[in-house]
Design an enzyme around this catalytic site. Structure first.
Site, PDB file in Angstrom:
ATOM      1  N   ASP A  31       9.718  -8.016  -7.363  1.00  0.00           N
ATOM      2  CA  ASP A  31       8.324  -8.612  -7.474  1.00  0.00           C
ATOM      3  C   ASP A  31       8.395  -9.794  -6.469  1.00  0.00           C
ATOM      4  O   ASP A  31       9.347 -10.526  -6.361  1.00  0.00           O
ATOM      5  CB  ASP A  31       8.047  -9.078  -8.988  1.00  0.00           C
ATOM      6  CG  ASP A  31       6.419  -8.991  -9.102  1.00  0.00           C
ATOM      7  OD1 ASP A  31       5.921  -9.963  -8.417  1.00  0.00           O
ATOM      8  OD2 ASP A  31       6.093  -8.694 -10.013  1.00  0.00           O
ATOM      9  N   ARG A 104      16.181   9.574  -0.709  1.00  0.00           N
ATOM     10  CA  ARG A 104      17.669   9.718  -0.643  1.00  0.00           C
ATOM     11  C   ARG A 104      18.541   9.610  -1.916  1.00  0.00           C
ATOM     12  O   ARG A 104      19.630  10.330  -1.922  1.00  0.00           O
ATOM     13  CB  ARG A 104      18.107   8.271   0.081  1.00  0.00           C
ATOM     14  CG  ARG A 104      19.519   7.956   0.513  1.00  0.00           C
ATOM     15  CD  ARG A 104      19.997   6.766   1.178  1.00  0.00           C
ATOM     16  NE  ARG A 104      19.409   5.428   0.585  1.00  0.00           N
ATOM     17  CZ  ARG A 104      20.392   4.961  -0.408  1.00  0.00           C
ATOM     18  NH1 ARG A 104      21.659   5.754  -0.687  1.00  0.00           N
ATOM     19  NH2 ARG A 104      20.294   3.996  -1.032  1.00  0.00           N
ATOM     20  N   TYR A 143      -8.312  -1.681  -1.978  1.00  0.00           N
ATOM     21  CA  TYR A 143      -7.273  -1.283  -3.019  1.00  0.00           C
ATOM     22  C   TYR A 143      -7.667   0.251  -3.332  1.00  0.00           C
ATOM     23  O   TYR A 143      -6.515   1.060  -3.321  1.00  0.00           O
ATOM     24  CB  TYR A 143      -7.966  -1.933  -4.208  1.00  0.00           C
ATOM     25  CG  TYR A 143      -7.272  -1.864  -5.662  1.00  0.00           C
ATOM     26  CD1 TYR A 143      -6.174  -2.224  -5.866  1.00  0.00           C
ATOM     27  CD2 TYR A 143      -7.813  -1.119  -6.701  1.00  0.00           C
ATOM     28  CE1 TYR A 143      -5.414  -1.868  -7.217  1.00  0.00           C
ATOM     29  CE2 TYR A 143      -7.355  -0.806  -7.785  1.00  0.00           C
ATOM     30  CZ  TYR A 143      -6.004  -1.247  -7.889  1.00  0.00           C
ATOM     31  OH  TYR A 143      -5.303  -0.964  -9.311  1.00  0.00           O
ATOM     32  N   ARG A 184      -9.963 -10.543 -14.098  1.00  0.00           N
ATOM     33  CA  ARG A 184     -10.527  -9.218 -14.751  1.00  0.00           C
ATOM     34  C   ARG A 184     -11.286  -9.534 -16.024  1.00  0.00           C
ATOM     35  O   ARG A 184     -11.097 -10.622 -16.618  1.00  0.00           O
ATOM     36  CB  ARG A 184      -9.454  -8.180 -15.099  1.00  0.00           C
ATOM     37  CG  ARG A 184      -9.174  -7.485 -13.734  1.00  0.00           C
ATOM     38  CD  ARG A 184      -7.914  -6.593 -13.901  1.00  0.00           C
ATOM     39  NE  ARG A 184      -6.541  -7.167 -13.771  1.00  0.00           N
ATOM     40  CZ  ARG A 184      -5.497  -6.574 -14.010  1.00  0.00           C
ATOM     41  NH1 ARG A 184      -5.373  -5.202 -14.075  1.00  0.00           N
ATOM     42  NH2 ARG A 184      -4.343  -7.270 -13.912  1.00  0.00           N
TER      43      ARG A 184
END
Ligand code: NAD
Ligand code: UDP
Length: 309
Positions: A31, A104, A143, A184
């Protein structure tokens, strides 16, 4: 298994890390802490099966893992619009990096896609077969189109390179560990009510959303990743549908206090209605069904924010 979770210090990512560790897996969480926080994963740092790496998914990465969950991407409109070019890069280059690694390693790879791929939907409720109604050049496009392109990449890697993909379209999910400044609607209304501030409804409040409590969603993630019948896309969310006015009134009722409802301008391209058709998830995910109704989920989320704001 060893499992990589990108965006693992965010709201959903940190709950997913919790769940995977509880199931006995090893977790590598990467992150860049743009909208995520170390405090979301602080309780995991001493666990020998958990590893946190601060890294941006735009830059390549290599870890030896059996599965990958790709959640890295800001999800709240003010945050994904803060640096729109970066948001597209995160969705597109983050996906390419995850898919290259999965190719991979021959690892199963999960994409956290979104109901935003349906845009302002003209089909209601939205089934997975609906192609959507997305503005390609608006403020939400960084987005929406980033996530749509990510889905394309996942399916092309699957067709071209046989990468074992799982693509989930997440509908509005809420719960503890949302950032108090996330922006939000659920966290905004709860934080405003707890602080005694005005509750800000954008537009007249007649637009609808369907709200899923985080625990129900994470259960769906893990079941979807564990099955081999379908690769997606699969809607996950709670089909209960509410107007923003109803959400504001319910939040006020549960929090109490003296906040009043005020109206602010409706942002451009704000979808007017949204509700998932979850027929596919019900069928494939072994009887999966959201178990936590909005009122119960709001109470739990209010409990989380009460001590913090
Ligand atoms: P969030 O903002 O709390 O989490 C996103 C995480 O990704 C954060 O920890 C952030 O720091 C990290 N991140 C962002 N850009 C990054 C980059 N370039 N490199 C590395 N890490 C990066 O939001 P969330 O609600 O937990 O969303 C998680 C995922 O689920 C996102 O991909 C989002 O688009 C998707 N999603 C969420 C919802 C929802 O209702 N919560 C709905 C649809 C889709
Ligand atoms: N919204 C609102 N007040 C707020 C934040 C959001 O009325 O303080 C509205 C917003 O315009 C949208 C809905 O709530 O119609 C859901 O917004 P959110 O940003 O949570 O999610 P999304 O629009 O991405 O579904």
């Amino acid at each position: 298994m060893r499992i990589l979770v990108t965006g693992g210090a965010g709201f959903l990512g940190s709950h997913l890390c919790d769940r995977l560790l509880k199931d006995g897996q090893e977790v590598v969480c990467i992150d860049n802490l743009f909208t995520g926080r170390k405090s979301n994963i602080e309780h995991l740092l001493a666990n020998p099966r958990f590893e946190f790496v601060r890294h941006d998914v735009i830059d390549p990465f290599k870890f030896e893992v059996d599965q990958i969950y790709n959640l890295a991407c800001p999800a709240s409109p003010p945050h994904y619009q803060y640096n729109p070019i970066k948001t597209i890069k995160t969705s597109v280059m983050g996906s390419i990096n995850c898919l290259g690694l999965a190719k991979r390693l021959r690892a199963r790879v999960f994409q956290a896609s979104t109901s935003e791929v349906y845009g302002d939907p003209q089909v209601h409720p939205q089934p997975e077969s609906y192609w959507g109604n997305v503005n390609p050049i608006g403020k939400r496009s960084c987005y929406d189109e980033g996530k749509r392109c990510a889905e394309t990449l996942f399916f092309d890697y699957h067709r071209e390179n046989k990468v074992d993909i799982r693509v989930v379209r997440i509908f509005n999910t809420y719960g503890p560990r949302m950032h108090e400044a996330d922006g939000r609607v659920v966290s905004n209304f709860i934080v405003q009510a707890l602080r005694g501030e005005d509750i800000t409804i954008y537009g007249d409040g007649s637009q609808t959303r369907s709200f899923c409590f985080v625990d129900d969603l994470i259960e769906g993630f893990v079941r979807f990743m564990g099955q081999t019948e379908i690769i997606g896309p699969m809607n996950l969310g709670n089909p209960g549908e509410f107007t923003m006015l109803q959400l504001a009134e319910l939040t006020l009722k549960l929090v109490g206090g003296k906040s009043k409802i005020v109206h602010k301008p409706l942002p451009s391209d704000d979808p007017k209605q949204r509700r998932p058709d979850i027929t596919l998830a019900r069928k494939v995910l072994n009887g999966w069904e959201p178990a936590i109704p909005l009122e119960e989920g709001l109470k739990r989320t209010i409990g989380y924010f009460r001590g913090r704001v």
